[in-house]
Design an enzyme around this catalytic site. Structure first.
Site, mmCIF file in Angstrom:
data_model
loop_
_atom_site.group_PDB
_atom_site.id
_atom_site.type_symbol
_atom_site.label_atom_id
_atom_site.label_comp_id
_atom_site.label_asym_id
_atom_site.label_seq_id
_atom_site.Cartn_x
_atom_site.Cartn_y
_atom_site.Cartn_z
ATOM 1 N N ASP A 36 28.894 45.422 66.111
ATOM 2 C CA ASP A 36 28.256 44.690 67.216
ATOM 3 C C ASP A 36 26.970 45.380 67.648
ATOM 4 O O ASP A 36 26.804 46.579 67.437
ATOM 5 C CB ASP A 36 29.168 44.679 68.454
ATOM 6 C CG ASP A 36 30.508 44.067 68.165
ATOM 7 O OD1 ASP A 36 30.600 43.261 67.231
ATOM 8 O OD2 ASP A 36 31.459 44.413 68.893
HETATM 9 N N1 URA Z 1 35.268 46.142 66.847
HETATM 10 C C1 URA Z 1 34.408 45.795 67.828
HETATM 11 O O1 URA Z 1 34.819 45.344 68.879
HETATM 12 N N2 URA Z 1 33.114 45.949 67.606
HETATM 13 C C2 URA Z 1 32.597 46.466 66.465
HETATM 14 O O2 URA Z 1 31.379 46.591 66.332
HETATM 15 C C3 URA Z 1 33.497 46.823 65.470
HETATM 16 C C4 URA Z 1 34.838 46.661 65.681
#
Ligand code: URA
Length: 231
Positions: free
Chosen positions: A102
């Site tokens: 993310d």
């Molecule tokens: N889980 C999440 O919530 N975000 C990420 O970037 C990777 C795994």
């Protein structure tokens, strides 16, 4: 897209007529499967071609490990947001991200020019374990550990596979998951009323982020790539 017979000639395997014989003898594989049809068109960026088991042509297989900073989306381009490609040195900008982190998440993110490896690593059938360090509201307890192990149901009803939650102290945990649903760790923690305030991926398979500084990257060695490819 290129024709297989032309690709084989250009790679120095033999003349056009020699290539015909080599194909007919079943000595050529495309993406791991024997291919006898020289007129077959394929994308050499996507599929590995071997003659007698030896990889031909194309660029050297590269896998780069980046310590992704927060604030960049995992995409090769985006009309609005800054992308992870902007963090990579220019010589790596043709590579593709393997999976995604993310925008707000930091940590280990891989890039490669090997389409086969990329698809294998992100396939939902492969259970490549990924380890995250999370800071969060509240403190994880035994009931949370058990709920993760059992397979959580998220607030929207999505069912997750069994995962490992390791409380590290007040507001800090390590989470290991073997799948990659959207915002998975954040949503798993939220479903137990522990809103994540910081998230970093520390490990993927046997590969560790180690002490690579934030925003820095390094190429994996052949041995590291081979280990990764086992998953
Ligand atoms: N889980 C999440 O919530 N975000 C990420 O970037 C990777 C795994």
């Amino acid at each position: 897209m290129v024709r297989l017979d032309k690709f084989l000639c250009d790679s120095g395997v033999g003349t056009r007529s020699q290539v015909k014989g080599i194909l007919k003898a079943g000595r050529v594989t495309v993406g791991g499967a024997v291919e006898k049809d020289g007129s077959r068109k394929f994308d050499p960026e996507d599929l590995e071609v071997c003659c007698d088991g030896e990889r031909l042509g194309g660029a050297k297989r590269i896998v780069v490990l980046l310590h992704k900073p927060a604030g960049y989306v995992t995409a090769t381009e985006d009309p609005v947001e800054k992308t992870v490609m902007e963090v990579l040195p220019p010589q790596y900008r043709d590579l593709k991200p393997v999976g995604r982190l993310d925008k707000a998440t930091e940590g280990l993110l891989l890039f490669t020019n090997d389409g086969d490896l990329l698809h294998r690593l992100i396939s939902p059938k492969k259970e490549v374990p990924k380890v995250y360090y999370a800071r969060h509201e509240g403190t994880a307890g035994e009931a949370d550990v058990a709920a993760f192990a059992q397979g959580l149901t998220l607030r929207d009803g999505t069912v997750c596979r069994s995962a490992v939650l390791e409380p590290m102290g007040p507001g800090e945990s390590r989470v290991t998951v073997c799948e990659g649903k959207y915002h998975q760790v954040r949503r798993m923690m939220a479903s137990r009323n522990m809103t994540v305030t910081y998230l970093r991926r520390d490990k993927e398979g046997d590969l560790c982020l180690g002490d690579l500084p934030l925003g820095a990257c390094r190429e994996l060695t052949e041995a590291e790539i081979a280990e990764l490819a086992q998953f």
